[in-house]
Design an enzyme around this catalytic site. Structure first.
Site, PDB file in Angstrom:
ATOM      1  N   CYS A 308     -19.416   2.983 -12.466  1.00  0.00           N
ATOM      2  CA  CYS A 308     -19.315   4.222 -13.242  1.00  0.00           C
ATOM      3  C   CYS A 308     -18.163   5.054 -12.694  1.00  0.00           C
ATOM      4  CB  CYS A 308     -20.580   5.074 -13.082  1.00  0.00           C
ATOM      5  SG  CYS A 308     -21.994   4.315 -13.819  1.00  0.00           S
ATOM      6  N   ILE A 309     -17.494   5.749 -13.579  1.00  0.00           N
ATOM      7  CA  ILE A 309     -16.380   6.612 -13.150  1.00  0.00           C
ATOM      8  C   ILE A 309     -16.549   7.969 -13.815  1.00  0.00           C
ATOM      9  CG2 ILE A 309     -14.910   5.606 -14.965  1.00  0.00           C
ATOM     10  CD1 ILE A 309     -12.484   6.234 -13.196  1.00  0.00           C
ATOM     11  N   THR A 311     -14.618  12.033 -13.809  1.00  0.00           N
ATOM     12  CA  THR A 311     -13.853  13.186 -13.329  1.00  0.00           C
ATOM     13  C   THR A 311     -14.632  14.394 -13.822  1.00  0.00           C
ATOM     14  OG1 THR A 311     -11.766  12.001 -13.599  1.00  0.00           O
ATOM     15  CG2 THR A 311     -11.632  14.378 -13.376  1.00  0.00           C
ATOM     16  N   GLY A 319      -4.822  13.561 -14.456  1.00  0.00           N
ATOM     17  CA  GLY A 319      -4.381  12.331 -13.799  1.00  0.00           C
ATOM     18  C   GLY A 319      -5.330  11.806 -12.734  1.00  0.00           C
ATOM     19  N   LYS A 322      -6.969   8.291 -13.724  1.00  0.00           N
ATOM     20  CA  LYS A 322      -6.105   7.129 -13.492  1.00  0.00           C
ATOM     21  C   LYS A 322      -5.955   6.865 -11.994  1.00  0.00           C
ATOM     22  CE  LYS A 322      -3.576   7.710 -17.677  1.00  0.00           C
ATOM     23  NZ  LYS A 322      -2.405   8.492 -18.039  1.00  0.00           N
ATOM     24  N   GLU A 342     -17.390  -2.193 -15.282  1.00  0.00           N
ATOM     25  CA  GLU A 342     -18.652  -2.565 -15.929  1.00  0.00           C
ATOM     26  C   GLU A 342     -18.642  -2.069 -17.369  1.00  0.00           C
ATOM     27  OE1 GLU A 342     -22.271  -1.785 -13.506  1.00  0.00           O
ATOM     28  OE2 GLU A 342     -23.123  -1.026 -15.382  1.00  0.00           O
TER      29      GLU A 342
HETATM   30  N1  ACO Z   1      -8.793  13.224 -25.318  1.00  0.00           N
HETATM   31  C1  ACO Z   1      -7.827  12.297 -25.510  1.00  0.00           C
HETATM   32  N2  ACO Z   1      -7.446  11.427 -24.538  1.00  0.00           N
HETATM   33  C2  ACO Z   1      -8.049  11.503 -23.351  1.00  0.00           C
HETATM   34  C3  ACO Z   1      -9.064  12.468 -23.078  1.00  0.00           C
HETATM   35  C4  ACO Z   1      -9.421  13.354 -24.136  1.00  0.00           C
HETATM   36  N3  ACO Z   1     -10.365  14.290 -23.968  1.00  0.00           N
HETATM   37  N4  ACO Z   1      -9.462  12.316 -21.810  1.00  0.00           N
HETATM   38  C5  ACO Z   1      -8.746  11.280 -21.297  1.00  0.00           C
HETATM   39  N5  ACO Z   1      -7.894  10.797 -22.225  1.00  0.00           N
HETATM   40  C6  ACO Z   1      -6.980   9.653 -22.096  1.00  0.00           C
HETATM   41  C7  ACO Z   1      -5.545  10.059 -22.089  1.00  0.00           C
HETATM   42  O1  ACO Z   1      -4.774   8.968 -22.528  1.00  0.00           O
HETATM   43  C8  ACO Z   1      -5.308  10.315 -20.613  1.00  0.00           C
HETATM   44  O2  ACO Z   1      -3.977  10.160 -20.242  1.00  0.00           O
HETATM   45  P1  ACO Z   1      -2.912  11.356 -20.509  1.00  0.00           P
HETATM   46  O3  ACO Z   1      -3.552  12.628 -20.046  1.00  0.00           O
HETATM   47  O4  ACO Z   1      -1.737  10.930 -19.713  1.00  0.00           O
HETATM   48  O5  ACO Z   1      -2.668  11.334 -21.989  1.00  0.00           O
HETATM   49  C9  ACO Z   1      -6.124   9.199 -19.977  1.00  0.00           C
HETATM   50  O6  ACO Z   1      -7.232   9.014 -20.858  1.00  0.00           O
HETATM   51  C10 ACO Z   1      -6.653   9.465 -18.580  1.00  0.00           C
HETATM   52  O7  ACO Z   1      -6.387  10.727 -18.171  1.00  0.00           O
HETATM   53  P2  ACO Z   1      -6.730  11.195 -16.685  1.00  0.00           P
HETATM   54  O8  ACO Z   1      -6.329  12.621 -16.561  1.00  0.00           O
HETATM   55  O9  ACO Z   1      -6.152  10.247 -15.699  1.00  0.00           O
HETATM   56  O10 ACO Z   1      -8.297  10.985 -16.670  1.00  0.00           O
HETATM   57  P3  ACO Z   1      -9.455  12.050 -16.398  1.00  0.00           P
HETATM   58  O11 ACO Z   1      -9.328  12.601 -15.022  1.00  0.00           O
HETATM   59  O12 ACO Z   1      -9.554  12.994 -17.511  1.00  0.00           O
HETATM   60  O13 ACO Z   1     -10.707  11.062 -16.351  1.00  0.00           O
HETATM   61  C11 ACO Z   1     -12.533   9.927 -17.342  1.00  0.00           C
HETATM   62  C12 ACO Z   1     -11.002  10.116 -17.335  1.00  0.00           C
HETATM   63  C13 ACO Z   1     -12.992   9.544 -15.941  1.00  0.00           C
HETATM   64  C14 ACO Z   1     -12.907   8.800 -18.304  1.00  0.00           C
HETATM   65  C15 ACO Z   1     -13.144  11.292 -17.777  1.00  0.00           C
HETATM   66  O14 ACO Z   1     -12.816  11.525 -19.119  1.00  0.00           O
HETATM   67  C16 ACO Z   1     -14.655  11.366 -17.624  1.00  0.00           C
HETATM   68  O15 ACO Z   1     -15.147  11.567 -16.526  1.00  0.00           O
HETATM   69  N6  ACO Z   1     -15.378  11.227 -18.728  1.00  0.00           N
HETATM   70  C17 ACO Z   1     -16.846  11.345 -18.720  1.00  0.00           C
HETATM   71  C18 ACO Z   1     -17.489  10.156 -18.069  1.00  0.00           C
HETATM   72  C19 ACO Z   1     -17.023   8.855 -18.702  1.00  0.00           C
HETATM   73  O16 ACO Z   1     -16.978   8.710 -19.910  1.00  0.00           O
HETATM   74  N7  ACO Z   1     -16.692   7.886 -17.829  1.00  0.00           N
HETATM   75  C20 ACO Z   1     -16.311   6.559 -18.231  1.00  0.00           C
HETATM   76  C21 ACO Z   1     -17.534   5.773 -18.565  1.00  0.00           C
HETATM   77  S1  ACO Z   1     -17.243   4.058 -18.614  1.00  0.00           S
HETATM   78  C22 ACO Z   1     -17.583   3.507 -17.028  1.00  0.00           C
HETATM   79  O17 ACO Z   1     -18.049   4.289 -16.235  1.00  0.00           O
HETATM   80  C23 ACO Z   1     -17.290   2.110 -16.647  1.00  0.00           C
END
Ligand code: ACO
Ligand code: ZN
Length: 442
Positions: A308-309, A311, A319, A322, A342
């Site tokens: 699970c991941i 932010t 960022g 990533k 996963e």
């Molecule tokens: N709308 C559109 N694109 C998005 C969004 C959004 N709200 N959030 C992330 N992205 C995309 C973009 O392409 C973004 O890159 P960019 O900002 O350069 O355009 C890219 O994803 C990642 O951006 P980061 O800033 O590196 O990622 P962030 O710190 O926001 O974390 C994460 C991404 C972990 C998925 C976050 O959105 C989160 O915690 N979400 C809730 C929990 C979740 O869904 N986790 C993944 C479940 S799947 C698993 O755990 C295996």
């Protein structure tokens, strides 16, 4: 790429909404066609009555609802609760916007609903399989118990159970460090916490409390200033801590309760013993403040390098996601293995992974002279071959020739894709990673 929180199109809601009820429709032509006043009054009386008989709306009703953008969007009523205002029809409704992710589900007032748009009651809870739900660990175990192994999709009964049990958000907000954060999903806190709309977390040990005073008292006693476990990375103000779920069980469980508030289809609060947690922190003179984390099984038969991941919302889109993904692959490289996250991936998870895979692969293809195979790319990046193939296929960089996948990388096409792939995220400086792969002790 635009925010996926934004409704897909303005027409979606409003166009349907402008469809007027029969009684209100204006005549299409003709002069002097005006019904007598008492006829109009009678008609609107009838409409009013018709609306009153609908109330309170049944769970399962589909209707248009005014969202925060001021526009109407289709929703399904998930739950209702009586308000103590004296009227028989004074209810609030918990609705799911059928075009959006479940994190936008919310309680709305009757005024926000357009009763003219009420559709006949449908309450087949499984009918709109919310965001292609797949099995959670807990459900997987349950199904394993009933000997239906290897089936990735949820059966209707488990899906119904998941939706029924998690349909209404229980905790609305949390306080964590200097942030107050609105939650996204249900999380199965112990029953005694379920009467509180807000919970207060200690940002270091992640213990949670129902009242602010309890947290203040706790903060005077709590001597942690960073996550427990080993600091395995520090670069500038960024730190990563590795926490063994077996050695820090309570921390692991607290983290899972917290994370579930932002993760929908994951059941991650069982068996913390089997996991390592990698906590990303921003450090200052007050301590190391959690930004996000990922979990990783100590042993994964499916070559998962991340379970699970997350932010935390105040830190999203900067960022860090990533960075966490890159970090998980750096650990895989040190283990000499390939890895994959996963499944299922959430919508935001998929976007982040796609972005990461695209950037990493295109960077290599751009610099590389001559032919390169998917296996070589996989060895260089620790990204599983299947993920490389699907990424390159989605970018249309793969051709199937003489029974083989061939990468076709025209530099101009690569540049175009790289531009579209957005920012690279925060860099992991591998020279600052001090880590040895997990080994069972004893
Ligand atoms: N709308 C559109 N694109 C998005 C969004 C959004 N709200 N959030 C992330 N992205 C995309 C973009 O392409 C973004 O890159 P960019 O900002 O350069 O355009 C890219 O994803 C990642 O951006 P980061 O800033 O590196 O990622 P962030 O710190 O926001 O974390 C994460 C991404 C972990 C998925 C976050 O959105 C989160 O915690 N979400 C809730 C929990 C979740 O869904 N986790 C993944 C479940 S799947 C698993 O755990 C295996
Ligand atoms: Zn504490």
């Amino acid at each position: 790429m635009g925010s996926i929180e934004t409704p897909p199109s303005a027409e979606n809601g409003s166009a349907t909404h402008t469809a007027m009820p029969e009684g209100d429709q204006k005549p299409s032509g003709g002069v002097g066609f005006a019904p007598p006043v008492n006829e109009v009054t009678m008609e609107s009386e009838m409409l009013k009555k018709r609306k009153m008989t609908m109330l309170p709306l049944e769970v399962g009703t589909r209707v248009m609802c005014r969202w925060r953008d001021g526009k109407y969007h289709p929703v399904k009523v998930i739950e209702r609760r009586k308000l103590n205002l004296g009227g028989v029809n004074d209810y609030e409704y918990y609705v799911h916007y059928t075009e959006f992710n479940r994190r936008l589900d919310e309680w709305v007032k009757l005024e926000q609903l357009d009763l003219d748009s009420v559709e006949a009651v449908v309450d087949e809870k499984v009918e709109d399989k919310v965001t292609s739900l797949k099995m959670t660990r807990h459900q997987k175990r349950k199904i394993d118990e009933t000997h239906v192994e290897g089936h990735e999709e949820l059966d209707a009964a488990s899906l119904r159970e998941h939706e029924e049990f998690t349909k209404v958000k229980n905790i609305a907000t949390i306080e964590l460090g200097r942030y107050e954060i609105e939650t996204w999903y249900f999380s199965p806190f112990p029953p005694e916490y379920n009467d509180s709309l807000k919970l207060y977390f200690c940002e270091f040990c992640l213990n949670f409390m129902k009242r602010k005073e309890q947290l203040q008292r706790h903060m005077r006693k709590c001597d942690l200033k960073h996550p427990p476990g080993d600091e395995i990375y520090r670069s500038g103000t960024l730190s990563m801590f590795e926490v063994d779920g077996k050695k820090n069980k309570v921390y692991g469980q607290n983290l899972c309760y917290l994370a579930k508030l932002f993760l929908d289809h994951k059941t991650l609060y069982y068996d913390v013993d089997l996991f390592l947690f990698y906590i990303l922190c921003e450090c200052d003179d007050r301590g190391c403040h959690m930004v996000g984390y990922f979990s990783k099984e100590k042993h994964s038969e499916e070559s998962y390098n991340l379970a699970c991941i997350l932010t935390l919302p105040p830190y999203q889109r900067k960022g860090y996601g990533k960075f966490l993904i890159a970090f998980s692959y750096e650990l895989s490289k040190k283990e000499g293995k390939v890895g994959t996250p996963e499944r299922p991936l959430s919508d935001l998870g998929l976007l982040s992974y796609r972005g990461y895979w695209t950037r990493v692969l295109l960077d290599i293809l751009k610099k590389h002279k001559g032919n390169i195979s998917i296996k070589e790319l996989s060895d260089m990046t620790a990204i599983k071959a299947e993920d490389i193939l699907t990424t390159l296929q989605s970018l249309e960089l793969i051709q199937y020739r003489k029974g083989q996948h061939v990468i076709c990388a025209d530099p101009k096409v690569l540049d175009r894709h790289l531009k579209a792939a957005g920012r690279g995220g925060l860099e992991v400086d591998v020279s600052k990673l001090i880590w040895t792969p997990y080994k069972e002790q004893g």
